[in-house]
Design a protein around this motif. Structure first.
Motif, PDB file in Angstrom:
ATOM      1  N   GLY A 193       0.812  -1.208   0.000  1.00 53.18           N
ATOM      2  CA  GLY A 193       0.000   0.000   0.000  1.00 53.18           C
ATOM      3  C   GLY A 193       0.846   1.258   0.000  1.00 53.18           C
ATOM      4  N   ILE A 194       0.316   2.310   0.595  1.00 50.26           N
ATOM      5  CA  ILE A 194       0.940   3.638   0.556  1.00 50.26           C
ATOM      6  C   ILE A 194       1.301   4.054   1.973  1.00 50.26           C
ATOM      7  N   TYR A 195       2.518   4.503   2.157  1.00 45.96           N
ATOM      8  CA  TYR A 195       2.981   5.021   3.448  1.00 45.96           C
ATOM      9  C   TYR A 195       3.318   6.496   3.289  1.00 45.96           C
ATOM     10  N   GLN A 196       2.844   7.305   4.229  1.00 48.20           N
ATOM     11  CA  GLN A 196       3.110   8.740   4.191  1.00 48.20           C
ATOM     12  C   GLN A 196       3.576   9.214   5.566  1.00 48.20           C
ATOM     13  N   LEU A 197       4.676   9.968   5.574  1.00 52.90           N
ATOM     14  CA  LEU A 197       5.177  10.586   6.790  1.00 52.90           C
ATOM     15  C   LEU A 197       4.697  12.028   6.820  1.00 52.90           C
ATOM     16  N   ARG A 198       3.922  12.348   7.829  1.00 52.89           N
ATOM     17  CA  ARG A 198       3.373  13.693   7.974  1.00 52.89           C
ATOM     18  C   ARG A 198       4.146  14.418   9.066  1.00 52.89           C
ATOM     19  N   LEU A 199       4.722  15.564   8.715  1.00 58.15           N
ATOM     20  CA  LEU A 199       5.475  16.374   9.659  1.00 58.15           C
ATOM     21  C   LEU A 199       4.755  17.703   9.871  1.00 58.15           C
ATOM     22  N   GLY A 200       4.426  18.015  11.121  1.00 57.59           N
ATOM     23  CA  GLY A 200       3.966  19.349  11.468  1.00 57.59           C
ATOM     24  C   GLY A 200       5.179  20.169  11.856  1.00 57.59           C
ATOM     25  N   LEU A 201       5.377  21.325  11.220  1.00 57.99           N
ATOM     26  CA  LEU A 201       6.592  22.107  11.413  1.00 57.99           C
ATOM     27  C   LEU A 201       6.255  23.537  11.783  1.00 57.99           C
ATOM     28  N   ILE A 202       7.113  24.130  12.599  1.00 58.77           N
ATOM     29  CA  ILE A 202       6.980  25.524  13.011  1.00 58.77           C
ATOM     30  C   ILE A 202       8.268  26.234  12.644  1.00 58.77           C
ATOM     31  N   LEU A 203       8.173  27.288  11.855  1.00 60.01           N
ATOM     32  CA  LEU A 203       9.360  28.032  11.444  1.00 60.01           C
ATOM     33  C   LEU A 203       9.468  29.316  12.254  1.00 60.01           C
ATOM     34  N   LYS A 204      10.556  29.432  13.022  1.00 54.72           N
ATOM     35  CA  LYS A 204      10.811  30.653  13.792  1.00 54.72           C
ATOM     36  C   LYS A 204      12.124  31.312  13.403  1.00 54.72           C
ATOM     37  N   THR A 205      12.885  30.667  12.550  1.00 53.32           N
ATOM     38  CA  THR A 205      14.188  31.187  12.179  1.00 53.32           C
ATOM     39  C   THR A 205      14.153  31.771  10.773  1.00 53.32           C
ATOM     40  N   ALA A 206      15.186  32.548  10.439  1.00 54.55           N
ATOM     41  CA  ALA A 206      15.212  33.216   9.141  1.00 54.55           C
ATOM     42  C   ALA A 206      15.223  32.220   7.990  1.00 54.55           C
ATOM     43  N   ARG A 207      15.975  31.141   8.145  1.00 55.77           N
ATOM     44  CA  ARG A 207      16.070  30.152   7.082  1.00 55.77           C
ATOM     45  C   ARG A 207      15.147  28.965   7.363  1.00 55.77           C
ATOM     46  N   ALA A 208      14.595  28.407   6.290  1.00 54.10           N
ATOM     47  CA  ALA A 208      13.713  27.244   6.395  1.00 54.10           C
ATOM     48  C   ALA A 208      14.498  26.015   5.955  1.00 54.10           C
ATOM     49  N   PRO A 209      14.979  25.199   6.895  1.00 52.93           N
ATOM     50  CA  PRO A 209      15.805  24.061   6.502  1.00 52.93           C
ATOM     51  C   PRO A 209      15.065  23.076   5.597  1.00 52.93           C
ATOM     52  N   VAL A 210      15.814  22.468   4.705  1.00 53.30           N
ATOM     53  CA  VAL A 210      15.309  21.347   3.931  1.00 53.30           C
ATOM     54  C   VAL A 210      15.326  20.116   4.835  1.00 53.30           C
ATOM     55  N   VAL A 211      14.321  19.261   4.711  1.00 52.06           N
ATOM     56  CA  VAL A 211      14.247  18.044   5.507  1.00 52.06           C
ATOM     57  C   VAL A 211      14.873  16.896   4.722  1.00 52.06           C
ATOM     58  N   GLU A 212      15.958  16.338   5.245  1.00 50.14           N
ATOM     59  CA  GLU A 212      16.522  15.128   4.656  1.00 50.14           C
ATOM     60  C   GLU A 212      15.957  13.930   5.401  1.00 50.14           C
ATOM     61  N   LEU A 213      15.312  13.028   4.660  1.00 48.58           N
ATOM     62  CA  LEU A 213      14.745  11.813   5.232  1.00 48.58           C
ATOM     63  C   LEU A 213      15.520  10.611   4.700  1.00 48.58           C
ATOM     64  N   ASN A 214      15.989   9.784   5.631  1.00 48.33           N
ATOM     65  CA  ASN A 214      16.680   8.556   5.267  1.00 48.33           C
ATOM     66  C   ASN A 214      15.836   7.384   5.758  1.00 48.33           C
ATOM     67  N   VAL A 215      15.354   6.562   4.813  1.00 46.32           N
ATOM     68  CA  VAL A 215      14.492   5.417   5.130  1.00 46.32           C
ATOM     69  C   VAL A 215      15.283   4.136   4.896  1.00 46.32           C
ATOM     70  N   ASN A 216      15.774   3.544   5.968  1.00 46.00           N
ATOM     71  CA  ASN A 216      16.546   2.298   5.851  1.00 46.00           C
ATOM     72  C   ASN A 216      17.648   2.409   4.803  1.00 46.00           C
ATOM     73  N   GLY A 217      18.320   3.569   4.799  1.00 46.03           N
ATOM     74  CA  GLY A 217      19.428   3.757   3.870  1.00 46.03           C
ATOM     75  C   GLY A 217      19.083   4.442   2.572  1.00 46.03           C
ATOM     76  N   HIS A 218      17.806   4.723   2.308  1.00 44.32           N
ATOM     77  CA  HIS A 218      17.369   5.430   1.103  1.00 44.32           C
ATOM     78  C   HIS A 218      17.132   6.904   1.462  1.00 44.32           C
ATOM     79  N   ARG A 219      17.840   7.814   0.761  1.00 47.08           N
ATOM     80  CA  ARG A 219      17.891   9.206   1.173  1.00 47.08           C
ATOM     81  C   ARG A 219      17.102  10.094   0.221  1.00 47.08           C
TER      82      ARG A 219
END
Length: 515
Positions: free
Chosen positions: A91-117
Protein backbone atom coordinates in the motif's frame (compact mmCIF):
# COMPACT_ATOMS: atom_id res chain seq x y z
CA UNK A 1 0.52 14.68 -23.89
CA UNK A 2 3.62 12.52 -23.93
CA UNK A 3 3.87 8.99 -22.64
CA UNK A 4 5.47 9.90 -19.33
CA UNK A 5 2.87 12.57 -18.64
CA UNK A 6 0.12 9.99 -19.16
CA UNK A 7 1.68 7.85 -16.45
CA UNK A 8 1.64 10.86 -14.12
CA UNK A 9 -2.07 11.48 -14.72
CA UNK A 10 -2.77 7.80 -13.98
CA UNK A 11 -0.73 8.01 -10.79
CA UNK A 12 -2.58 11.13 -9.67
CA UNK A 13 -5.91 9.43 -10.28
CA UNK A 14 -4.97 6.40 -8.25
CA UNK A 15 -3.77 8.48 -5.32
CA UNK A 16 -7.14 10.22 -5.22
CA UNK A 17 -9.06 7.06 -4.32
CA UNK A 18 -12.12 7.77 -2.25
CA UNK A 19 -11.97 7.20 1.49
CA UNK A 20 -14.47 4.38 1.14
CA UNK A 21 -12.00 2.38 -0.95
CA UNK A 22 -9.10 2.70 1.51
CA UNK A 23 -8.12 1.65 4.99
CA UNK A 24 -6.04 4.09 7.02
CA UNK A 25 -4.03 3.34 10.12
CA UNK A 26 -1.37 5.14 12.09
CA UNK A 27 1.91 3.24 12.28
CA UNK A 28 3.26 5.70 14.86
CA UNK A 29 2.61 9.22 16.09
CA UNK A 30 4.93 11.44 18.12
CA UNK A 31 3.35 14.53 19.73
CA UNK A 32 0.12 16.31 18.92
CA UNK A 33 -0.66 18.47 15.90
CA UNK A 34 -1.46 21.57 17.96
CA UNK A 35 1.03 24.14 16.58
CA UNK A 36 3.26 23.66 19.61
CA UNK A 37 6.39 21.69 20.45
CA UNK A 38 6.04 22.06 24.21
CA UNK A 39 5.52 18.31 24.73
CA UNK A 40 8.96 17.47 23.30
CA UNK A 41 12.33 17.31 25.03
CA UNK A 42 15.52 19.22 24.31
CA UNK A 43 18.68 18.06 22.57
CA UNK A 44 20.38 17.90 25.96
CA UNK A 45 18.02 15.25 27.38
CA UNK A 46 16.34 13.47 24.46
CA UNK A 47 18.03 10.27 23.20
CA UNK A 48 19.45 10.23 19.68
CA UNK A 49 17.17 7.31 18.76
CA UNK A 50 13.43 7.34 19.43
CA UNK A 51 12.03 3.81 19.82
CA UNK A 52 8.31 3.84 19.02
CA UNK A 53 7.49 0.84 21.22
CA UNK A 54 8.75 2.55 24.39
CA UNK A 55 9.13 6.24 23.54
CA UNK A 56 7.31 9.21 25.06
CA UNK A 57 7.02 12.71 23.48
CA UNK A 58 9.75 14.03 25.81
CA UNK A 59 12.10 11.47 24.22
CA UNK A 60 11.89 13.36 20.91
CA UNK A 61 13.82 16.60 20.44
CA UNK A 62 11.57 19.58 19.65
CA UNK A 63 14.18 21.76 17.89
CA UNK A 64 16.92 20.40 15.63
CA UNK A 65 19.80 22.54 14.36
CA UNK A 66 20.40 22.42 10.61
CA UNK A 67 23.73 21.53 9.03
CA UNK A 68 25.18 22.27 5.60
CA UNK A 69 24.53 19.47 3.07
CA UNK A 70 27.99 17.90 3.17
CA UNK A 71 27.69 17.46 6.94
CA UNK A 72 24.31 15.72 6.87
CA UNK A 73 25.95 12.37 7.55
CA UNK A 74 28.06 13.61 10.46
CA UNK A 75 27.62 12.13 13.92
CA UNK A 76 24.72 13.62 15.85
CA UNK A 77 23.20 15.49 12.89
CA UNK A 78 20.25 13.09 12.44
CA UNK A 79 17.38 12.21 14.79
CA UNK A 80 16.29 8.60 14.33
CA UNK A 81 12.98 6.75 14.76
CA UNK A 82 12.89 2.96 15.07
CA UNK A 83 9.62 1.08 14.60
CA UNK A 84 8.36 -2.40 13.79
CA UNK A 85 6.17 -3.62 10.92
CA UNK A 86 4.49 -6.97 11.55
CA UNK A 87 4.22 -7.97 7.89
CA UNK A 88 5.66 -7.16 4.47
CA UNK A 89 4.78 -3.54 3.54
CA UNK A 90 1.96 -3.06 1.05
CA UNK A 91 0.00 0.00 0.00
CA UNK A 92 0.94 3.64 0.56
CA UNK A 93 2.98 5.02 3.45
CA UNK A 94 3.11 8.74 4.19
CA UNK A 95 5.18 10.59 6.79
CA UNK A 96 3.37 13.69 7.97
CA UNK A 97 5.47 16.37 9.66
CA UNK A 98 3.97 19.35 11.47
CA UNK A 99 6.59 22.11 11.41
CA UNK A 100 6.98 25.52 13.01
CA UNK A 101 9.36 28.03 11.44
CA UNK A 102 10.81 30.65 13.79
CA UNK A 103 14.19 31.19 12.18
CA UNK A 104 15.21 33.22 9.14
CA UNK A 105 16.07 30.15 7.08
CA UNK A 106 13.71 27.24 6.40
CA UNK A 107 15.80 24.06 6.50
CA UNK A 108 15.31 21.35 3.93
CA UNK A 109 14.25 18.04 5.51
CA UNK A 110 16.52 15.13 4.66
CA UNK A 111 14.75 11.81 5.23
CA UNK A 112 16.68 8.56 5.27
CA UNK A 113 14.49 5.42 5.13
CA UNK A 114 16.55 2.30 5.85
CA UNK A 115 19.43 3.76 3.87
CA UNK A 116 17.37 5.43 1.10
CA UNK A 117 17.89 9.21 1.17
CA UNK A 118 15.70 12.08 -0.01
CA UNK A 119 15.37 15.86 0.38
CA UNK A 120 12.08 17.70 0.88
CA UNK A 121 11.37 21.45 1.01
CA UNK A 122 9.19 22.98 3.70
CA UNK A 123 5.92 24.56 2.54
CA UNK A 124 5.15 27.62 4.69
CA UNK A 125 1.41 27.39 4.72
CA UNK A 126 0.18 29.69 7.48
CA UNK A 127 2.00 32.83 8.52
CA UNK A 128 1.44 33.82 12.14
CA UNK A 129 2.51 36.48 14.59
CA UNK A 130 2.52 36.66 18.35
CA UNK A 131 4.37 35.14 21.25
CA UNK A 132 5.17 31.48 20.62
CA UNK A 133 6.31 29.58 23.70
CA UNK A 134 8.40 32.48 24.95
CA UNK A 135 10.25 33.04 21.68
CA UNK A 136 11.75 36.52 21.59
CA UNK A 137 11.15 36.72 17.84
CA UNK A 138 7.37 37.06 17.52
CA UNK A 139 6.77 35.91 13.95
CA UNK A 140 6.54 32.33 12.84
CA UNK A 141 4.98 30.07 10.23
CA UNK A 142 3.05 26.85 10.53
CA UNK A 143 3.53 24.21 7.84
CA UNK A 144 2.68 20.58 7.21
CA UNK A 145 5.04 18.51 5.08
CA UNK A 146 3.71 15.17 3.81
CA UNK A 147 6.29 12.77 2.35
CA UNK A 148 5.38 9.66 0.36
CA UNK A 149 7.58 6.83 1.65
CA UNK A 150 7.95 4.05 -0.97
CA UNK A 151 6.77 0.73 0.46
CA UNK A 152 9.76 -0.91 -1.20
CA UNK A 153 12.04 0.98 1.19
CA UNK A 154 10.35 -0.60 4.19
CA UNK A 155 10.49 -4.19 5.44
CA UNK A 156 8.85 -6.55 7.88
CA UNK A 157 10.47 -6.21 11.28
CA UNK A 158 12.60 -3.29 12.44
CA UNK A 159 12.71 -0.12 10.33
CA UNK A 160 14.54 3.14 10.86
CA UNK A 161 13.77 6.68 9.71
CA UNK A 162 16.42 9.37 10.15
CA UNK A 163 15.58 13.08 9.91
CA UNK A 164 18.26 15.72 9.32
CA UNK A 165 17.58 19.43 8.65
CA UNK A 166 19.98 20.85 6.09
CA UNK A 167 20.41 24.22 4.45
CA UNK A 168 19.24 24.62 0.89
CA UNK A 169 22.04 24.23 -1.65
CA UNK A 170 21.21 27.55 -3.30
CA UNK A 171 21.33 29.56 -0.08
CA UNK A 172 24.37 27.63 1.19
CA UNK A 173 26.35 28.99 -1.78
CA UNK A 174 25.52 32.60 -0.82
CA UNK A 175 27.56 34.79 1.56
CA UNK A 176 27.10 33.47 5.08
CA UNK A 177 25.59 30.24 3.79
CA UNK A 178 27.91 28.06 5.83
CA UNK A 179 26.51 29.54 9.06
CA UNK A 180 23.45 27.62 10.28
CA UNK A 181 22.77 29.43 13.57
CA UNK A 182 19.53 30.81 12.13
CA UNK A 183 18.30 27.58 10.52
CA UNK A 184 16.41 25.31 12.90
CA UNK A 185 13.82 22.60 12.27
CA UNK A 186 11.09 22.86 14.93
CA UNK A 187 8.58 20.03 15.19
CA UNK A 188 4.89 20.28 15.99
CA UNK A 189 4.25 16.52 15.58
CA UNK A 190 5.20 13.51 13.44
CA UNK A 191 2.98 10.70 12.13
CA UNK A 192 3.49 7.76 9.77
CA UNK A 193 0.23 6.79 8.08
CA UNK A 194 -0.42 3.54 6.19
CA UNK A 195 -3.13 3.51 3.53
CA UNK A 196 -4.13 0.13 2.18
CA UNK A 197 -6.75 0.07 -0.62
CA UNK A 198 -9.45 -2.52 -0.03
CA UNK A 199 -9.12 -3.42 -3.71
CA UNK A 200 -5.36 -3.15 -4.19
CA UNK A 201 -5.11 -4.61 -7.68
CA UNK A 202 -3.33 -2.06 -9.83
CA UNK A 203 -3.51 0.72 -7.23
CA UNK A 204 -0.45 -0.25 -5.24
CA UNK A 205 1.58 -0.84 -8.38
CA UNK A 206 0.68 2.56 -9.82
CA UNK A 207 1.30 4.32 -6.50
CA UNK A 208 4.80 2.87 -6.33
CA UNK A 209 5.78 3.67 -9.93
CA UNK A 210 9.34 4.93 -10.15
CA UNK A 211 10.57 8.06 -11.88
CA UNK A 212 9.65 11.75 -11.94
CA UNK A 213 6.35 12.31 -10.15
CA UNK A 214 5.90 16.06 -10.41
CA UNK A 215 7.29 19.52 -11.17
CA UNK A 216 6.03 22.94 -10.18
CA UNK A 217 7.19 26.48 -10.87
CA UNK A 218 6.71 29.34 -8.39
CA UNK A 219 7.59 33.02 -8.96
CA UNK A 220 9.64 34.60 -6.14
CA UNK A 221 9.89 38.17 -4.88
CA UNK A 222 13.46 38.46 -6.18
CA UNK A 223 14.42 40.22 -9.41
CA UNK A 224 17.80 40.44 -11.14
CA UNK A 225 19.17 42.66 -13.86
CA UNK A 226 20.67 40.74 -16.75
CA UNK A 227 21.93 42.44 -19.89
CA UNK A 228 20.12 45.65 -19.07
CA UNK A 229 16.73 44.01 -18.49
CA UNK A 230 14.98 42.88 -15.36
CA UNK A 231 14.37 39.19 -14.72
CA UNK A 232 12.24 37.56 -12.03
CA UNK A 233 13.64 34.55 -10.21
CA UNK A 234 11.27 31.60 -10.68
CA UNK A 235 11.77 28.57 -8.47
CA UNK A 236 11.16 25.11 -9.94
CA UNK A 237 10.87 22.03 -7.71
CA UNK A 238 11.10 18.59 -9.33
CA UNK A 239 10.07 15.49 -7.37
CA UNK A 240 10.74 11.79 -8.00
CA UNK A 241 10.76 8.37 -6.35
CA UNK A 242 12.80 5.16 -6.50
CA UNK A 243 14.94 6.25 -9.43
CA UNK A 244 17.56 9.01 -9.15
CA UNK A 245 16.84 11.17 -12.21
CA UNK A 246 19.71 12.22 -14.47
CA UNK A 247 18.89 14.74 -17.15
CA UNK A 248 17.68 18.30 -17.63
CA UNK A 249 14.90 20.68 -16.59
CA UNK A 250 13.65 23.24 -19.09
CA UNK A 251 11.42 26.20 -18.20
CA UNK A 252 9.84 27.97 -21.16
CA UNK A 253 7.25 30.60 -22.03
CA UNK A 254 6.27 32.03 -25.43
CA UNK A 255 9.49 33.34 -26.98
CA UNK A 256 11.79 32.33 -24.08
CA UNK A 257 13.39 29.12 -22.83
CA UNK A 258 16.22 28.05 -20.52
CA UNK A 259 17.58 24.64 -19.50
CA UNK A 260 19.50 23.46 -16.44
CA UNK A 261 20.99 20.14 -15.40
CA UNK A 262 19.12 17.85 -13.02
CA UNK A 263 21.60 15.74 -11.09
CA UNK A 264 20.66 15.02 -7.46
CA UNK A 265 23.53 12.63 -6.78
CA UNK A 266 22.96 9.95 -4.17
CA UNK A 267 19.28 10.70 -3.51
CA UNK A 268 16.79 7.90 -4.20
CA UNK A 269 13.63 10.01 -3.82
CA UNK A 270 12.58 13.53 -2.90
CA UNK A 271 12.93 16.94 -4.50
CA UNK A 272 15.44 19.25 -6.13
CA UNK A 273 15.01 23.02 -6.36
CA UNK A 274 16.34 25.03 -9.28
CA UNK A 275 16.06 28.74 -10.01
CA UNK A 276 15.52 30.36 -13.39
CA UNK A 277 15.89 34.12 -14.07
CA UNK A 278 12.88 34.79 -16.31
CA UNK A 279 12.43 38.07 -18.24
CA UNK A 280 9.54 40.08 -16.84
CA UNK A 281 6.22 38.55 -17.81
CA UNK A 282 2.57 39.50 -17.56
CA UNK A 283 -0.08 37.98 -15.33
CA UNK A 284 -1.53 34.65 -16.46
CA UNK A 285 1.39 33.82 -18.75
CA UNK A 286 1.57 30.23 -20.00
CA UNK A 287 4.73 28.37 -18.95
CA UNK A 288 5.89 24.80 -19.43
CA UNK A 289 8.26 22.74 -17.28
CA UNK A 290 9.87 19.89 -19.22
CA UNK A 291 11.87 17.27 -17.33
CA UNK A 292 13.95 14.94 -19.49
CA UNK A 293 15.42 12.22 -17.30
CA UNK A 294 16.50 8.60 -17.68
CA UNK A 295 15.08 8.31 -21.18
CA UNK A 296 11.64 9.71 -20.32
CA UNK A 297 10.02 13.10 -20.79
CA UNK A 298 7.66 14.73 -18.33
CA UNK A 299 5.85 17.92 -19.39
CA UNK A 300 3.66 20.08 -17.21
CA UNK A 301 1.90 23.29 -18.23
CA UNK A 302 1.40 26.10 -15.73
CA UNK A 303 -0.07 29.57 -15.81
CA UNK A 304 2.09 31.95 -13.75
CA UNK A 305 1.55 35.44 -12.41
CA UNK A 306 4.61 37.42 -11.29
CA UNK A 307 5.12 38.08 -7.61
CA UNK A 308 4.68 41.56 -6.27
CA UNK A 309 7.69 43.77 -6.94
CA UNK A 310 9.01 45.30 -3.71
CA UNK A 311 11.55 47.98 -2.86
CA UNK A 312 12.97 47.24 0.58
CA UNK A 313 14.56 50.02 2.64
CA UNK A 314 16.97 49.14 5.42
CA UNK A 315 17.58 51.68 8.20
CA UNK A 316 20.90 51.05 10.02
CA UNK A 317 20.39 51.52 13.74
CA UNK A 318 22.23 50.56 16.95
CA UNK A 319 19.98 50.25 19.98
CA UNK A 320 21.14 52.03 23.16
CA UNK A 321 20.34 49.86 26.18
CA UNK A 322 22.00 51.75 29.02
CA UNK A 323 22.51 49.60 32.10
CA UNK A 324 21.22 46.40 30.52
CA UNK A 325 24.33 45.26 28.70
CA UNK A 326 27.05 47.13 30.65
CA UNK A 327 27.92 50.20 32.75
CA UNK A 328 26.98 53.63 31.40
CA UNK A 329 30.56 54.85 31.04
CA UNK A 330 31.56 51.79 29.00
CA UNK A 331 28.46 52.01 26.80
CA UNK A 332 29.13 55.69 26.16
CA UNK A 333 32.53 54.84 24.71
CA UNK A 334 31.14 51.85 22.82
CA UNK A 335 28.51 53.97 21.08
CA UNK A 336 31.07 56.70 20.38
CA UNK A 337 33.08 54.09 18.50
CA UNK A 338 29.93 53.11 16.62
CA UNK A 339 29.50 56.73 15.54
CA UNK A 340 33.15 56.78 14.41
CA UNK A 341 32.46 53.68 12.34
CA UNK A 342 29.34 55.25 10.84
CA UNK A 343 31.35 58.34 9.88
CA UNK A 344 33.96 56.12 8.19
CA UNK A 345 31.19 54.38 6.26
CA UNK A 346 29.82 57.80 5.22
CA UNK A 347 33.18 58.51 3.60
CA UNK A 348 33.38 55.13 1.89
CA UNK A 349 29.70 54.92 0.86
CA UNK A 350 28.18 58.40 0.28
CA UNK A 351 24.66 56.95 0.23
CA UNK A 352 25.02 55.53 3.76
CA UNK A 353 22.84 57.03 6.52
CA UNK A 354 22.83 56.25 10.23
CA UNK A 355 20.21 57.01 12.88
CA UNK A 356 21.17 57.32 16.53
CA UNK A 357 19.03 55.95 19.34
CA UNK A 358 19.02 59.27 21.16
CA UNK A 359 20.81 62.52 21.92
CA UNK A 360 22.63 60.78 24.82
CA UNK A 361 24.99 59.08 22.35
CA UNK A 362 25.78 62.32 20.52
CA UNK A 363 26.45 64.16 23.80
CA UNK A 364 29.00 61.58 24.95
CA UNK A 365 30.65 61.47 21.53
CA UNK A 366 31.14 65.25 21.49
CA UNK A 367 32.46 65.19 25.06
CA UNK A 368 35.14 62.61 24.36
CA UNK A 369 36.38 63.16 20.80
CA UNK A 370 38.90 65.42 19.10
CA UNK A 371 38.01 68.72 17.43
CA UNK A 372 38.50 67.10 14.02
CA UNK A 373 36.11 64.27 14.90
CA UNK A 374 33.56 66.76 16.25
CA UNK A 375 33.79 68.79 13.04
CA UNK A 376 33.27 65.64 10.97
CA UNK A 377 30.26 64.73 13.11
CA UNK A 378 28.65 68.18 12.70
CA UNK A 379 29.20 67.98 8.93
CA UNK A 380 27.48 64.56 8.80
CA UNK A 381 24.53 65.91 10.83
CA UNK A 382 24.24 68.92 8.54
CA UNK A 383 24.30 66.68 5.45
CA UNK A 384 21.67 64.35 6.98
CA UNK A 385 24.10 61.42 6.97
CA UNK A 386 23.97 61.11 10.74
CA UNK A 387 20.52 61.66 12.25
CA UNK A 388 20.30 62.81 15.88
CA UNK A 389 16.64 62.18 16.82
CA UNK A 390 14.59 64.48 19.04
CA UNK A 391 14.51 62.37 22.19
CA UNK A 392 17.26 62.38 24.82
CA UNK A 393 17.28 58.57 25.04
CA UNK A 394 14.94 55.60 24.94
CA UNK A 395 12.21 56.50 27.39
CA UNK A 396 9.17 54.81 28.92
CA UNK A 397 6.75 57.61 28.13
CA UNK A 398 4.20 56.59 30.76
CA UNK A 399 6.43 57.61 33.69
CA UNK A 400 7.52 61.25 32.99
CA UNK A 401 5.30 64.27 33.33
CA UNK A 402 4.40 66.25 30.24
CA UNK A 403 7.06 68.79 31.19
CA UNK A 404 9.73 66.08 31.45
CA UNK A 405 8.81 64.75 28.00
CA UNK A 406 9.13 68.26 26.53
CA UNK A 407 12.46 68.86 28.27
CA UNK A 408 13.76 65.54 26.90
CA UNK A 409 13.96 67.30 23.51
CA UNK A 410 16.14 70.23 24.65
CA UNK A 411 19.61 68.73 24.10
CA UNK A 412 18.92 67.37 20.62
CA UNK A 413 17.15 70.57 19.58
CA UNK A 414 20.14 72.68 20.58
CA UNK A 415 22.64 70.36 18.85
CA UNK A 416 20.67 70.19 15.58
CA UNK A 417 20.23 73.98 15.57
CA UNK A 418 23.99 74.45 15.94
CA UNK A 419 24.86 71.80 13.34
CA UNK A 420 22.08 72.62 10.88
CA UNK A 421 20.44 69.23 11.31
CA UNK A 422 16.86 68.39 10.37
CA UNK A 423 15.44 67.85 13.88
CA UNK A 424 12.15 66.49 12.62
CA UNK A 425 12.11 62.86 13.77
CA UNK A 426 12.02 60.81 16.97
CA UNK A 427 12.38 57.11 17.60
CA UNK A 428 11.93 54.71 20.50
CA UNK A 429 13.43 51.22 20.40
CA UNK A 430 12.75 48.26 22.71
CA UNK A 431 10.29 50.01 25.06
CA UNK A 432 6.98 48.21 24.46
CA UNK A 433 4.47 51.07 24.77
CA UNK A 434 3.92 54.77 24.01
CA UNK A 435 1.58 57.12 25.90
CA UNK A 436 -1.20 58.65 23.87
CA UNK A 437 -0.10 62.15 24.84
CA UNK A 438 3.32 61.59 23.25
CA UNK A 439 1.84 62.10 19.78
CA UNK A 440 0.56 65.54 20.81
CA UNK A 441 3.84 66.47 22.53
CA UNK A 442 5.90 65.45 19.51
CA UNK A 443 3.67 67.44 17.17
CA UNK A 444 3.65 70.50 19.42
CA UNK A 445 7.46 70.46 19.52
CA UNK A 446 7.65 70.44 15.72
CA UNK A 447 8.59 66.78 15.28
CA UNK A 448 6.96 65.38 12.14
CA UNK A 449 7.96 61.70 12.17
CA UNK A 450 8.05 58.97 14.80
CA UNK A 451 9.60 55.51 14.29
CA UNK A 452 8.89 52.84 16.88
CA UNK A 453 10.43 49.39 17.25
CA UNK A 454 8.89 47.73 20.28
CA UNK A 455 9.98 44.75 22.28
CA UNK A 456 6.99 42.78 21.12
CA UNK A 457 7.90 39.88 23.40
CA UNK A 458 7.14 42.13 26.39
CA UNK A 459 4.23 44.03 24.91
CA UNK A 460 2.73 42.26 21.88
CA UNK A 461 -0.49 44.27 21.78
CA UNK A 462 0.63 46.77 19.16
CA UNK A 463 2.16 44.07 16.97
CA UNK A 464 -0.97 41.95 17.17
CA UNK A 465 -2.87 45.03 16.06
CA UNK A 466 -1.11 44.75 12.67
CA UNK A 467 0.32 48.26 12.98
CA UNK A 468 3.49 47.29 11.14
CA UNK A 469 1.39 46.20 8.16
CA UNK A 470 -0.44 49.53 8.17
CA UNK A 471 2.70 51.65 8.39
CA UNK A 472 3.16 54.46 7.76
CA UNK A 473 0.05 55.86 9.41
CA UNK A 474 -0.98 59.02 11.24
CA UNK A 475 -0.84 58.74 15.03
CA UNK A 476 -3.29 61.26 16.42
CA UNK A 477 -2.98 62.54 19.99
CA UNK A 478 -5.83 63.48 22.35
CA UNK A 479 -5.87 67.08 21.06
CA UNK A 480 -6.04 66.02 17.39
CA UNK A 481 -2.38 66.77 16.63
CA UNK A 482 -0.67 64.12 14.52
CA UNK A 483 2.72 62.66 13.66
CA UNK A 484 3.46 60.30 10.80
CA UNK A 485 4.44 57.00 12.41
CA UNK A 486 6.29 53.93 11.22
CA UNK A 487 5.87 50.87 13.42
CA UNK A 488 8.43 48.10 13.07
CA UNK A 489 7.35 44.55 13.75
CA UNK A 490 10.04 44.05 16.37
CA UNK A 491 13.22 45.71 17.52
CA UNK A 492 15.10 42.57 16.48
CA UNK A 493 13.71 42.80 12.98
CA UNK A 494 17.04 42.55 11.16
CA UNK A 495 17.78 39.43 13.22
CA UNK A 496 14.48 37.78 12.39
CA UNK A 497 15.02 38.31 8.65
CA UNK A 498 18.81 38.14 8.26
CA UNK A 499 20.15 36.72 11.54
CA UNK A 500 22.73 38.35 13.78
CA UNK A 501 25.23 39.16 12.47
CA UNK A 502 23.20 39.68 9.27
CA UNK A 503 23.96 37.28 6.42
CA UNK A 504 22.74 37.37 2.82
CA UNK A 505 22.00 33.63 2.89
CA UNK A 506 19.61 34.07 5.83
CA UNK A 507 17.86 37.02 4.23
CA UNK A 508 17.30 35.16 0.98
CA UNK A 509 14.70 33.04 2.78
CA UNK A 510 13.83 35.29 5.74
CA UNK A 511 13.00 38.29 3.57
CA UNK A 512 10.60 36.23 1.45
CA UNK A 513 8.85 35.06 4.61
CA UNK A 514 8.59 38.65 5.86
CA UNK A 515 7.21 40.02 2.61
Amino acid sequence: MRRYAVAWVLLSSVLCLSAAAQEHRTVFKIGEFDNSSEEFGSANVAPAVYVVATGQPKDWVGAQQAVVPDKAGSAGAARKIQFELQSAPQGIYQLRLGLILKTARAPVVELNVNGHRGWFHQPLETYREGNSEGAILPQYSIGALTIDVPASYLRAGRNELALTPITDELSTAMPGGETTDFATLIYDALELIHTRPTNPQGATAAASASGVTGARATPTVFFKREGGRLSEVVSVIVSWRELTPQGTVTLSSPGWTRTQALAPAGRDFGEQRLEFPVPEFAASTNFKVAVRANGHVYDVAQMLTPARKWTVYMVPHEHLDVGYSDFQSKLAELHSRIINEALDMNAEHPEFRFTLDGYWQARHFLAGRSEAEKKNFYRAVRERKIIVPAQHSVILTGFPTGEALIRSFYGSRRLNREAGGAWDTANITDVPSYSWSYASILAAAGVKYFAAAANADRGPTLMLGDLHRRSPFWWEGPDGARVLMWYSRHYHQIGSQFGLPPQVANGYEGLQSFL
